[in-house]
Design a protein around this motif. Sequence first.
Motif, short mmCIF file in Angstrom:
data_model
loop_
_atom_site.label_atom_id
_atom_site.label_comp_id
_atom_site.label_asym_id
_atom_site.label_seq_id
_atom_site.Cartn_x
_atom_site.Cartn_y
_atom_site.Cartn_z
N ALA A 142 15.68 -8.81 2.60
CA ALA A 142 16.05 -7.66 2.36
C ALA A 142 17.05 -6.79 3.61
CB ALA A 142 16.21 -6.39 1.37
N GLU A 143 17.98 -5.95 4.02
CA GLU A 143 17.71 -5.19 5.43
C GLU A 143 17.39 -3.53 4.65
OE1 GLU A 143 22.07 -5.44 5.66
OE2 GLU A 143 21.95 -7.17 6.49
N ARG A 144 17.23 -3.08 3.25
CA ARG A 144 16.81 -2.05 3.04
C ARG A 144 16.20 -1.54 2.30
NH1 ARG A 144 20.10 1.21 0.20
NH2 ARG A 144 22.70 0.15 -0.55
N TRP A 145 15.82 -0.46 1.75
CA TRP A 145 15.09 -0.14 0.26
C TRP A 145 16.11 0.09 -0.71
CZ3 TRP A 145 9.87 -0.49 -0.97
CH2 TRP A 145 9.35 -0.39 -1.85
N PRO A 146 16.50 -0.81 -1.99
CA PRO A 146 17.07 -0.04 -3.08
C PRO A 146 17.37 0.94 -3.29
CG PRO A 146 15.30 -1.52 -4.43
CD PRO A 146 15.11 -0.93 -2.27
N ASP A 147 18.83 1.15 -3.97
CA ASP A 147 18.76 2.42 -3.94
C ASP A 147 18.99 2.35 -5.77
OD1 ASP A 147 20.19 4.81 -4.14
OD2 ASP A 147 22.12 4.42 -4.91
N VAL A 148 17.25 2.54 -5.07
CA VAL A 148 16.92 2.90 -6.74
C VAL A 148 15.56 4.59 -6.81
CG1 VAL A 148 15.14 2.03 -9.34
CG2 VAL A 148 16.82 1.39 -8.16
N PRO A 149 15.62 5.27 -7.33
CA PRO A 149 14.40 5.89 -7.73
C PRO A 149 13.05 5.40 -7.55
CG PRO A 149 16.19 7.13 -8.72
CD PRO A 149 16.59 5.38 -8.60
N THR A 150 12.58 5.97 -6.60
CA THR A 150 11.32 5.56 -6.64
C THR A 150 9.30 6.37 -6.34
OG1 THR A 150 12.38 3.62 -5.38
CG2 THR A 150 9.50 3.70 -4.96
N ARG A 151 9.03 6.80 -7.33
CA ARG A 151 7.00 7.03 -7.09
C ARG A 151 6.45 5.82 -6.70
NH1 ARG A 151 6.69 10.13 -12.12
NH2 ARG A 151 7.48 8.00 -14.07
N VAL A 152 5.37 6.59 -6.54
CA VAL A 152 4.32 6.16 -5.81
C VAL A 152 3.00 7.05 -6.81
CG1 VAL A 152 2.27 5.63 -4.26
CG2 VAL A 152 4.81 5.31 -3.99
N ILE A 153 2.47 6.59 -7.48
CA ILE A 153 0.94 7.21 -7.51
C ILE A 153 -0.62 6.55 -7.60
CG2 ILE A 153 -0.90 7.20 -9.78
CD1 ILE A 153 1.79 6.94 -11.10
N ALA A 154 -1.28 6.79 -6.21
CA ALA A 154 -2.36 6.47 -5.89
C ALA A 154 -3.98 6.66 -5.99
CB ALA A 154 -2.03 6.89 -4.28
N GLY A 155 -4.52 6.52 -5.97
CA GLY A 155 -6.23 6.02 -6.63
C GLY A 155 -6.69 7.14 -5.87
N ARG A 156 -7.08 8.62 -5.76
CA ARG A 156 -8.55 8.67 -4.94
C ARG A 156 -9.70 8.48 -4.69
NH1 ARG A 156 -7.72 14.07 -4.09
NH2 ARG A 156 -6.82 14.65 -6.43
#
Length: 234
Positions: free
Chosen positions: A174-188
Amino acid sequence: MTRFVFVPGAGSDSWFWHLVTPRLEAAGHDVLAVDLPWADERAGLPEYVDVIVEAIRAAEAASSDAPPQSPVLVAQSMGAFPAVMVCERLPVAELVLVAPMIPAPGESAGTWWENTGQGAAMRAFAREEGRDPDAPFDEVEVFLHDLPAALVAEGAEHEGTVPADVPFASVWTAERWPDVPTRVIAGRYDRLFPLDFVRRMSRERLGVEPAVIDTGHMTALVRPDQLAELLLVP
């Protein structure tokens, strides 16, 4: 009603989400947890994407009396690679990446580790926790260290599949990230992808700040209530 589609991490299956699923269903939502053919030497990322897309379309067909809707796609760890590619094939309302390998366009899951500096981050966190940074890789210490004993025993009945080499060689073209709202959840306390590492990757590759849960890498098993709460609050 929202349809949540769950994608597991490498070698894992839909059981990984079995504690989160009833919490979302109790709130009136629909949940689809997908299994991927990790052990199939003929299947790479494109084939995984096909499996996910077909599962979503089948769920849509089964609920044809309901108004069409774009799902929320939730992916664990390496599941982020096929999940982001699904966004190029189908409308997706939101992409939620949990303890993720955040891909970059043109990258494979095999080159991701060196490209991102994951190894150095993992060793640094081991030193911070007082563990031997050069000890042989121990799945129990890395993945299961904060799981309740009952879940460890139950998980043994769903022994992880050793992934084939093919998906790690597949490139996200792909050339870029898709135009979709994106969230990230991380473990401490994630020992595979330490919090500082995920924060850096989220900022550099997505321009977002991750939400943090007090857990290791297996968030959906250790803190299902907290994860469900985050999924239910956009």
